[in-house]
Design an enzyme around this catalytic site. Structure first.
Site, PDB file in Angstrom:
ATOM      1  N   GLY A 199       0.757  -1.138   0.024  1.00 15.59           N
ATOM      2  CA  GLY A 199      -0.177  -0.012  -0.157  1.00 15.59           C
ATOM      3  C   GLY A 199       0.841   1.260  -0.028  1.00 15.59           C
ATOM      4  O   GLY A 199       1.930   1.226   0.531  1.00 15.59           O
ATOM      5  N   GLN A 251       3.096   9.809   1.151  1.00 16.93           N
ATOM      6  CA  GLN A 251       4.496   9.351   1.047  1.00 16.93           C
ATOM      7  C   GLN A 251       5.547   9.632   0.092  1.00 16.93           C
ATOM      8  O   GLN A 251       6.564   9.677   0.154  1.00 16.93           O
ATOM      9  CB  GLN A 251       4.457   7.681   1.284  1.00 16.93           C
ATOM     10  CG  GLN A 251       3.711   7.401   2.661  1.00 16.93           C
ATOM     11  CD  GLN A 251       3.555   5.657   2.411  1.00 16.93           C
ATOM     12  OE1 GLN A 251       2.561   5.301   2.151  1.00 16.93           O
ATOM     13  NE2 GLN A 251       4.479   5.128   3.076  1.00 16.93           N
ATOM     14  N   CYS A 266       6.044  -0.234   7.063  1.00 19.48           N
ATOM     15  CA  CYS A 266       5.660   1.059   6.394  1.00 19.48           C
ATOM     16  C   CYS A 266       6.720   1.083   5.380  1.00 19.48           C
ATOM     17  O   CYS A 266       7.856   1.306   5.665  1.00 19.48           O
ATOM     18  CB  CYS A 266       5.459   2.333   7.317  1.00 19.48           C
ATOM     19  SG  CYS A 266       4.970   3.573   6.430  1.00 19.48           S
ATOM     20  N   LEU A 267       6.445   1.624   4.178  1.00 22.28           N
ATOM     21  CA  LEU A 267       7.568   2.093   3.237  1.00 22.28           C
ATOM     22  C   LEU A 267       8.226   3.048   3.662  1.00 22.28           C
ATOM     23  O   LEU A 267       9.592   3.613   3.090  1.00 22.28           O
ATOM     24  CB  LEU A 267       6.973   2.082   1.743  1.00 22.28           C
ATOM     25  CG  LEU A 267       6.550   1.035   1.295  1.00 22.28           C
ATOM     26  CD1 LEU A 267       5.996   1.291   0.016  1.00 22.28           C
ATOM     27  CD2 LEU A 267       7.543  -0.280   1.118  1.00 22.28           C
ATOM     28  N   HIS A 325      -4.235   1.739   7.801  1.00 26.86           N
ATOM     29  CA  HIS A 325      -2.818   2.431   7.906  1.00 26.86           C
ATOM     30  C   HIS A 325      -2.716   3.630   7.082  1.00 26.86           C
ATOM     31  O   HIS A 325      -2.149   4.581   7.209  1.00 26.86           O
ATOM     32  CB  HIS A 325      -2.033   1.133   7.660  1.00 26.86           C
ATOM     33  CG  HIS A 325      -0.526   1.558   7.544  1.00 26.86           C
ATOM     34  ND1 HIS A 325       0.299   0.936   8.459  1.00 26.86           N
ATOM     35  CD2 HIS A 325       0.005   2.282   6.700  1.00 26.86           C
ATOM     36  CE1 HIS A 325       1.580   1.584   8.073  1.00 26.86           C
ATOM     37  NE2 HIS A 325       1.593   2.249   6.872  1.00 26.86           N
ATOM     38  N   GLU A 326      -3.208   3.292   5.557  1.00 30.97           N
ATOM     39  CA  GLU A 326      -2.876   4.133   4.587  1.00 30.97           C
ATOM     40  C   GLU A 326      -3.864   5.649   4.945  1.00 30.97           C
ATOM     41  O   GLU A 326      -3.228   6.889   4.583  1.00 30.97           O
ATOM     42  CB  GLU A 326      -3.369   3.747   3.209  1.00 30.97           C
ATOM     43  CG  GLU A 326      -2.663   2.443   3.024  1.00 30.97           C
ATOM     44  CD  GLU A 326      -0.884   2.535   3.081  1.00 30.97           C
ATOM     45  OE1 GLU A 326      -0.668   3.663   2.871  1.00 30.97           O
ATOM     46  OE2 GLU A 326      -0.512   1.699   3.330  1.00 30.97           O
ATOM     47  N   HIS A 347      -1.940   7.583   7.199  1.00 32.11           N
ATOM     48  CA  HIS A 347      -0.900   8.686   6.261  1.00 32.11           C
ATOM     49  C   HIS A 347      -1.518  10.125   5.662  1.00 32.11           C
ATOM     50  O   HIS A 347      -0.880  10.961   5.955  1.00 32.11           O
ATOM     51  CB  HIS A 347      -0.337   7.920   4.940  1.00 32.11           C
ATOM     52  CG  HIS A 347       0.574   6.877   5.516  1.00 32.11           C
ATOM     53  ND1 HIS A 347       2.023   7.144   6.061  1.00 32.11           N
ATOM     54  CD2 HIS A 347       1.013   5.655   5.171  1.00 32.11           C
ATOM     55  CE1 HIS A 347       2.775   6.415   6.243  1.00 32.11           C
ATOM     56  NE2 HIS A 347       2.063   5.115   5.515  1.00 32.11           N
TER      57      HIS A 347
HETATM   58 NI    NI Z   1       2.829   3.322   5.545  1.00 28.59          NI
END
Ligand code: NI
Length: 163
Positions: free
Chosen positions: A46, A51, A92-93, A134-135, A138
């Protein structure tokens, strides 16, 4: 398509609150294509526009093993459907290499626009429910480390800064 740079924690721009997408036009469509390429290159499931330092409410996701189930959520909202929660070791990226257990509602109703700008609703449980929450966090400038103890968060922050 372009692979974009993913902001890394604790970059303060990850704390920006994203604004709603006004029109799903060619710019947004191109951005979505770049977001998928960026997410796949980074081996993520995701990615929120926040991000990649674009502060509009767009999420891309693919929970399959072979990138065969791309999902797009524009201006997503969720409603928690019951009081049950689930635990999951989230990553998380923007915080690569760190996985910590987070507790979240296990069943939510998602309302969003698809990549054509058409509204849809989807009931989510399991990994989809975790990932969408989670997204969306962000897009609100929130990260999974915010759910951890201040001490744990400090340790991750220090290790990330050393990188
Ligand atoms: Ni993330």
């Amino acid at each position: 398509m372009t692979v974009l740079t993913i902001l890394q924690y604790p970059n303060p721009r990850l704390r920006t609150k994203a604004l709603p997408v006004v029109a799903v036009d060619a710019v947004i469509t191109g951005l979505i294509a770049d977001m998928f390429e960026t997410m796949i290159e980074a081996k993520g499931i995701g990615l929120a526009a926040t991000q990649i330092d674009v502060h509009q409410r767009i999420i891309v996701m693919d929970l399959s093993d072979d990138n065969s189930e791309p999902r797009v959520f524009i201006n997503p909202e969720i409603e928690v459907l019951d009081e049950t929660t689930q635990l999951y070791d989230e990553g998380c990226l923007s915080i690569p290499g760190f996985y910590e257990t987070v507790e979240r509602p296990s069943k939510v109703m998602i309302s969003a626009l698809d990549r054509e700008g058409a509204p849809f609703k989807e009931e989510a449980s399991g990994l989809l429910a975790i990932c969408i929450q989670h997204e969306i966090d962000h897009l609100e400038g929130k990260l999974f480390v915010d759910y951890l103890s201040p001490l744990k968060r400090q340790i991750i922050r220090k290790k990330m800064k050393k990188k």
